[in-house]
Design a protein around this motif. Sequence first.
Motif, PDB file in Angstrom:
ATOM      1  N   GLU A  18     100.276  67.225  22.891  1.00  0.00           N
ATOM      2  CA  GLU A  18     100.336  68.620  21.970  1.00  0.00           C
ATOM      3  C   GLU A  18     101.305  69.507  22.707  1.00  0.00           C
ATOM      4  O   GLU A  18     102.300  70.114  22.074  1.00  0.00           O
ATOM      5  CB  GLU A  18      99.122  69.337  21.799  1.00  0.00           C
TER       6      GLU A  18
ATOM      7  N   CYS B 217      90.273  71.810  18.461  1.00  0.00           N
ATOM      8  CA  CYS B 217      90.362  70.426  17.766  1.00  0.00           C
ATOM      9  C   CYS B 217      89.169  70.342  17.022  1.00  0.00           C
ATOM     10  O   CYS B 217      88.043  70.265  17.437  1.00  0.00           O
ATOM     11  CB  CYS B 217      90.879  69.295  18.750  1.00  0.00           C
TER      12      CYS B 217
ATOM     13  N   CYS C 221      98.100  68.409  15.323  1.00  0.00           N
ATOM     14  CA  CYS C 221      97.470  69.690  15.799  1.00  0.00           C
ATOM     15  C   CYS C 221      98.720  70.474  16.335  1.00  0.00           C
ATOM     16  O   CYS C 221      98.550  71.804  16.126  1.00  0.00           O
ATOM     17  CB  CYS C 221      96.643  69.173  16.957  1.00  0.00           C
TER      18      CYS C 221
END
Length: 473
Positions: free
Chosen positions: A249, A29, A215
């Motif tokens: 995510e 990230c 993401c």
Amino acid sequence: MTLALYNTLSRSVEPFAPLAPPRVTLYTCGPTVWNYAHIGNFRTFLFEDLLRRYLAYSGYDVVHIMNLTDVDDRTIKAAAAAGKRLDEHTAPFVQAFVDDRDYLRILPAHVYPRATQSVPAMVRLVAQLLERGVAYQGEDGSIYFAIAKFPNYGRLSRLETRELKVGARVASDEYAKDDPRDFALWKKAEPADEQVGAAWDAPFGRGRPGWHLECSAMALEQIGACCHTQTLDIHAGGVDLIFPHHEDEIAQSEAATGQRFARCWLHGEFLNVRGTKMSKRFGNFLTARDLREQGVDAAAVRLLFWQTHYRKALDFTDEALAGAGAGVKRLGEFYERVKRETGNGKRSGRLAELATKFETDFRSALDDDLNAPRACAALFQLVHDGNAALDAGESGAAAALGIVDRAMAVLDILPTAKAVDPTLVRWVEERIAARDKARKGKDFNAADRIRAELRARGVEIEDSASGTTWRLV
Ligand SMILES: [Zn+2]
């Protein structure tokens, strides 16, 4: 022994086994470019740099993807406050991140997908989740993920399912660990979003992506394009991202693909200043550019960080930084000394034996969940014993140099060479030639005077069989 890493998902150190060796897909990230990243953020990026470099050292072929979060709650708020368009506001912070990364010798990722440039992939992912019935539109017009529809929700962060409040919703990107709720995938466009240029059309309404969705979409898009897979070998980030970011995510990606999202989850601990997590909120905020402006050698920062295991909190103090600076200097002197000796003596010898032992210790330390403190201790043992061997006239410098160079490809902590003024170089060379002449003429007083003259300007000289060398101290 082979590489073993601590997987947050299983809470245990596991042998590392990528899906299709030697390839390793690594997603980390990236920074949210609403402001300068602080060195706490860079501690995470440095741990990921160590991971990536050690994977390469171990023979893996790493594909490193790092996103740039250039649209989320914070970037929009900051752009609106500055009266700028989103891209206008984030551009200087993207550049600052690149400069800081290069200063700290962090290897660039192979690809830096930007959230604002990956919106079509995000829209596709939301559409897929709606189609599968795990997402729904709230009365506020935003699209939410229904966590009750994803039975594995909470596995990474070890949330008990009884804590889940079915149907309760949260729209903001960041929320508390003890309050898991349905989270926003796509937020209906607000006037502030339109004002800064952070709104896109989608079949389910004009809006903008939630940070967590970004993401998932960027990771899946990139590994699909490069490697035709939907599963990452490693996903890494700071411990503060475990919940909700990484939990969300996993939910979004796995609910959409039906495949495992990441085989191994790695998380780096915080950096503390005076015992408190560094953040803008606590006012103990230090950026990489502050260190650079203070003339701190990036090698010292790297060594300081390597001296604490990535899963332990690190206290950043001026004393610790100065100590690392002294260590880096000692290492640099040893390295130069070994380099000068490579032309002399045999390839084998005591120095080569010491370096071979170091290499074994170095590998076994890093194979053990990237135990960099132990790897650095082995390195400084080599510096100590190696200097003693050189004092005793032992050989094996060429082999030792090769081993140290390989270790430096991972740690990268040799001191930064000082830029030398060409006028100074000419002056030093002229003085050394004058000193040689004086020595040949047996005028040792004059030779000593020149040495003192050089020292006064920070130039240290050393005589050997192959001539006189010099360096700035
Ligand atoms: Zn992320």
